[in-house]
Write a protein that holds these residues in place. Structure first.
Motif, mmCIF file in Angstrom:
data_model
loop_
_atom_site.group_PDB
_atom_site.id
_atom_site.type_symbol
_atom_site.label_atom_id
_atom_site.label_comp_id
_atom_site.label_asym_id
_atom_site.label_seq_id
_atom_site.Cartn_x
_atom_site.Cartn_y
_atom_site.Cartn_z
ATOM 1 N N PHE A 188 0.687 -1.149 0.001
ATOM 2 C CA PHE A 188 -0.107 -0.037 0.170
ATOM 3 C C PHE A 188 0.748 1.195 0.011
ATOM 4 O O PHE A 188 1.838 1.512 0.765
ATOM 5 N N LEU A 189 0.495 2.171 -0.704
ATOM 6 C CA LEU A 189 1.223 3.664 -1.082
ATOM 7 C C LEU A 189 0.338 4.587 -1.045
ATOM 8 O O LEU A 189 -0.866 4.733 -1.671
ATOM 9 N N ILE A 190 0.857 5.621 -0.259
ATOM 10 C CA ILE A 190 0.043 7.080 -0.260
ATOM 11 C C ILE A 190 0.544 7.616 -1.199
ATOM 12 O O ILE A 190 1.574 8.052 -1.287
ATOM 13 N N CYS A 191 -0.139 7.784 -2.365
ATOM 14 C CA CYS A 191 0.313 8.623 -3.432
ATOM 15 C C CYS A 191 -0.391 9.928 -3.570
ATOM 16 O O CYS A 191 0.038 10.830 -4.316
ATOM 17 N N ASN A 192 -1.317 10.495 -2.760
ATOM 18 C CA ASN A 192 -1.692 11.725 -2.513
ATOM 19 C C ASN A 192 -2.764 11.916 -1.306
ATOM 20 O O ASN A 192 -3.018 10.872 -0.634
ATOM 21 N N ARG A 193 -3.040 13.055 -1.050
ATOM 22 C CA ARG A 193 -3.795 13.523 0.140
ATOM 23 C C ARG A 193 -5.200 12.663 0.080
ATOM 24 O O ARG A 193 -5.795 12.739 -0.798
ATOM 25 N N GLY A 194 -5.427 11.747 1.028
ATOM 26 C CA GLY A 194 -6.536 11.058 1.196
ATOM 27 C C GLY A 194 -6.824 10.043 -0.169
ATOM 28 O O GLY A 194 -7.827 9.537 -0.467
ATOM 29 N N ILE A 195 -5.698 9.492 -0.427
ATOM 30 C CA ILE A 195 -5.824 8.359 -1.578
ATOM 31 C C ILE A 195 -4.453 7.254 -1.164
ATOM 32 O O ILE A 195 -3.447 7.531 -0.961
#
Length: 250
Positions: A188-195
């Motif tokens: 799992f990767l946080i690619c943007n705010r809230g995603i």
């Protein structure tokens, strides 16, 4: 491990083809013995079924007499361990089948590569059970294996969980709770705010490296600040994934 597998389909040609493809995959990729039993309907399966008699059951949804969902409902009353893989000509049944905790779906006509991926994940799960998360949707609780989550999106006071089958669940958990649960899971990767995206379901990056394109066609933006680090993390994960899959195919 001696894998015991059941194939349930009222179309004999489809059942035999699936049986042959499963046998071929195990022969080419996994040396463990396996027993594959075919049933022409759900009643046939249930009449011979005992808890944990089969490790995996491939269950056609559209059948005469008992359909696949009705069969699964009866099976689940006394067995929560068997991995259910629904075979269907349409994804429209995915949400209806969700409370039965299916492991995966095969949409007909399926590619042998898709079957191979499902089998590889099932074997991996049986060798080492997959962690899951319990989420609240409306007034019901659902236990979701983490591997089934394609993306997690923050929407004001709710969180949208995009599933690998294509359906979406709106739950009342906070986005920060998902961040905490998934922080040590390399998929799992946080690619943007809230995603948050599951990199196992990422098809590609756009040429400008500003969008992740998922296997289901969804596109998620990559934030500008820290983009280089995000791309590096994604690249390293894909390299390690290719190495794992190459090793598992030997």
């Amino acid at each position: 491990m001696d894998f015991r597998i059941a194939v349930v389909d009222d179309v004999r040609r489809d059942a035999e083809k699936l049986q042959q493809n499963i046998h071929r995959w195990f022969t080419e990729n996994y040396s463990s013995p396996r027993t594959i039993t075919c049933f022409a309907d759900g009643e046939g399966l249930l009449n011979s079924f005992e808890p944990q008699k089969y490790h995996i059951v491939f269950l056609d949804i559209l059948m005469n007499k008992l359909n696949g969902i009705q069969t699964a409902e009866r099976l689940r009353k006394f067995d929560n361990k068997t991995l259910l893989i629904f075979t269907t000509s349409s994804r429209e049944f995915a949400l209806e089948a969700f409370p039965l905790h299916p492991f995966d779906y095969l949409v007909k006509p399926y590619e042998t590569s898709r079957l191979g991926r499902v089998l590889r994940e099932a074997v991996s799960f049986l060798d080492s059970p997959e962690p899951s998360i319990t989420v609240r949707v409306s007034r019901s609780n659902y236990e979701i294996p983490l591997r089934k989550i394609s993306a997690i999106l923050s929407h004001d006071h709710t969180v949208e969980v995009v599933m690998s089958e294509g359906n979406c669940l709106l739950c009342s958990m906070k986005f920060s709770e998902f961040e905490e649960i998934l922080k040590d899971d390399k998929r799992f990767l946080i690619c943007n705010r809230g995603i948050i995206i599951n990199m196992d379901y990422t098809a590609s990056l756009t040429r400008n490296k500003d969008l992740f394109i998922m296997e289901d066609g969804y596109k998620y933006p990559v934030k500008i600040r820290g983009r280089a680090k995000i791309i590096e993390q994604f690249t390293q994960y894909q390299i390690s994934r290719i190495r794992r899959e190459a090793g598992g195919a030997k």
